[in-house]
Scaffold this active site. Structure first.
Site, PDB file in Angstrom:
ATOM      1  N   LYS A 101      -4.388 -11.343  -5.584  1.00 37.52           N
ATOM      2  CA  LYS A 101      -5.583 -11.305  -4.730  1.00 37.52           C
ATOM      3  C   LYS A 101      -6.604 -10.290  -5.262  1.00 37.52           C
ATOM      4  CE  LYS A 101      -5.896  -8.704  -0.899  1.00 37.52           C
ATOM      5  NZ  LYS A 101      -7.079  -8.231  -0.163  1.00 37.52           N
ATOM      6  N   LYS A 147       0.832  -1.212   0.000  1.00 32.98           N
ATOM      7  CA  LYS A 147       0.000   0.000   0.000  1.00 32.98           C
ATOM      8  C   LYS A 147       0.863   1.257   0.000  1.00 32.98           C
ATOM      9  CE  LYS A 147      -4.281  -1.925   1.681  1.00 32.98           C
ATOM     10  NZ  LYS A 147      -5.386  -1.898   2.614  1.00 32.98           N
ATOM     11  N   LYS A 160      -9.885  -4.262  -3.463  1.00 34.95           N
ATOM     12  CA  LYS A 160     -10.663  -3.091  -3.896  1.00 34.95           C
ATOM     13  C   LYS A 160      -9.778  -1.914  -4.290  1.00 34.95           C
ATOM     14  CE  LYS A 160     -11.668  -2.068   0.899  1.00 34.95           C
ATOM     15  NZ  LYS A 160     -11.972  -3.314   1.592  1.00 34.95           N
TER      16      LYS A 160
END
Ligand code: AQP
Length: 337
Positions: free
Chosen positions: A199, A117, A202
């Site tokens: 994976k 992230k 979102k």
């Protein structure tokens, strides 16, 4: 709380991000529904966690309400589980601070989710994203959780929670239970529709995931355009047929059938027919839930009431625990003057 056949505690949270994708549903929510019948469950809306990525405050507010309605529409029952919003219970952030003074930076630097992230946030990556696994540890340890139902992506964070609990127990006497992750083997890692080695997430492009409340047309289009493998046969083999196997896992999660039965049910003359069948399955399954969610959203006051009541139940337990913790580490607590 209903009579449970044992006193084991389950804790888990979901971020209000405006999207629940089918991976979130099958990896996490669906397990919550089963667990609430047998365990003492605490399910919360992880609103503080969602601040680790940039948020629009108006949207965030409505996403929290939306997630409240979603919890109920999916079948989480306030008579069976304690349902609350994380920020309604201040002990979560208090314990985060205490645990952060015990957490080696080297542990946090190892976290895959942070690394991934942080890349997306670039040079403005915030400290909350780095320390978020400590908040997650506080969420779980406050309630003496035995089990934490999560998807595969959270396993490393659960390891950290266990390490911190052990560290604290060694330093200050036995205080925390050492929780275990609860993983549903088949649906712990639903993959991207566009890349079955990644994976479903979102924060990835929209066409890579299915939001459970997306319109039937969008769901259909996304499934039809999902990556497939070579050949035309429909069978489960994650090595030879990674994309079809991922779609079959989704079908099996929705149908609640084992893989052999799922493959039989989902047989079709070609991939296109198979995908149409799967799309319809998903649409039918979530449409009823969507209608229920929308009805619940009409009365925001009533919705909030349920989560405020849950927060009061959580607060009572969390307060006792935080007082115990403060005493153990040598802080003065107010009630002792
Ligand atoms: N692809 C997945 N398959 C199975 N389970 C999954 N979970 C997430 N992705 C998958 C599980 O869903 C729960 C919800 O966690 P969250 O709201 O904190 O979302 P997240 O972990 O940040 O995952 P997302 O939805 O993919 O978001 P981004 O892109 O931001 O990382 C958790 O139990 C999680 O394991």
């Amino acid at each position: 709380m209903n009579n449970k056949f044992n006193n084991k505690v389950v804790v888990s949270g979901i971020q209000p991000s405006g999207i629940i994708h089918i991976g979130n549903y099958l990896g996490a929510f669906k397990n919550f529904l089963k667990l609430q019948n047998d365990y003492k469950c605490f399910f919360f809306i992880a609103d503080f966690h969602s601040l680790t990525v940039p948020q629009d405050r108006k949207k965030l507010n409505s996403w929290i309400l939306e997630l409240m309605a979603t919890f109920l529409a999916l079948g989480l029952n306030p008579e069976k589980s304690v349902l609350f919003v994380q920020s309604f219970v201040p002990a979560h952030t208090e314990l985060t601070w205490i645990l952060s003074t015990l957490t080696p930076l080297s542990f946090l630097k190892e976290m895959h989710q942070f690394k991934e992230k942080a890349k997306k946030q670039g040079k403005d990556v915030n400290a909350g994203l780095f320390t978020y696994p400590i908040l997650q540890s506080a969420d779980v340890l406050l309630y003496d959780a035995d089990f934490v139902p999560v998807g595969q992506d959270q396993i490393q964070h659960i390891e950290l929670i266990r390490d911190l609990a052990k560290k604290f127990n060694e330093k200050y006497d036995n205080t925390f239970k050492i929780p275990q992750p609860l993983i549903n083997k088949n649906t712990a890692k639903i993959m991207s529709l566009k890349d079955p080695t990644k994976k479903m997430s979102k924060s990835d492009q929209e066409k890579t995931y299915i939001g459970i409340f997306e319109s039937p047309d969008v769901i259909k289009e996304k499934i039809i355009k999902a990556t497939t493998d070579s050949g035309t046969e429909i069978f489960f083999d994650p090595i030879k047929k990674p994309a079809i196997s991922n779609l079959l896992l989704i079908a099996s999660g929705i149908l609640d059938t084992d893989m052999n039965t799922t493959v039989k049910i989902m047989q079709a003359p070609n991939y296109m027919k198979f995908k149409e069948k799967l799309a319809q399955l998903i649409i039918d399954y979530f449409q009823k839930i969507k209608i229920k969610k929308e009805k619940l959203l009409i009365d925001e006051k009533e919705l909030k009431k349920i989560f405020i009541k849950g927060a009061a139940q959580a607060q009572e337990i969390a307060m006792k625990k935080i007082i115990e913790i403060k005493k153990k580490i040598g802080l003065l607590v107010k009630d002792e003057g």
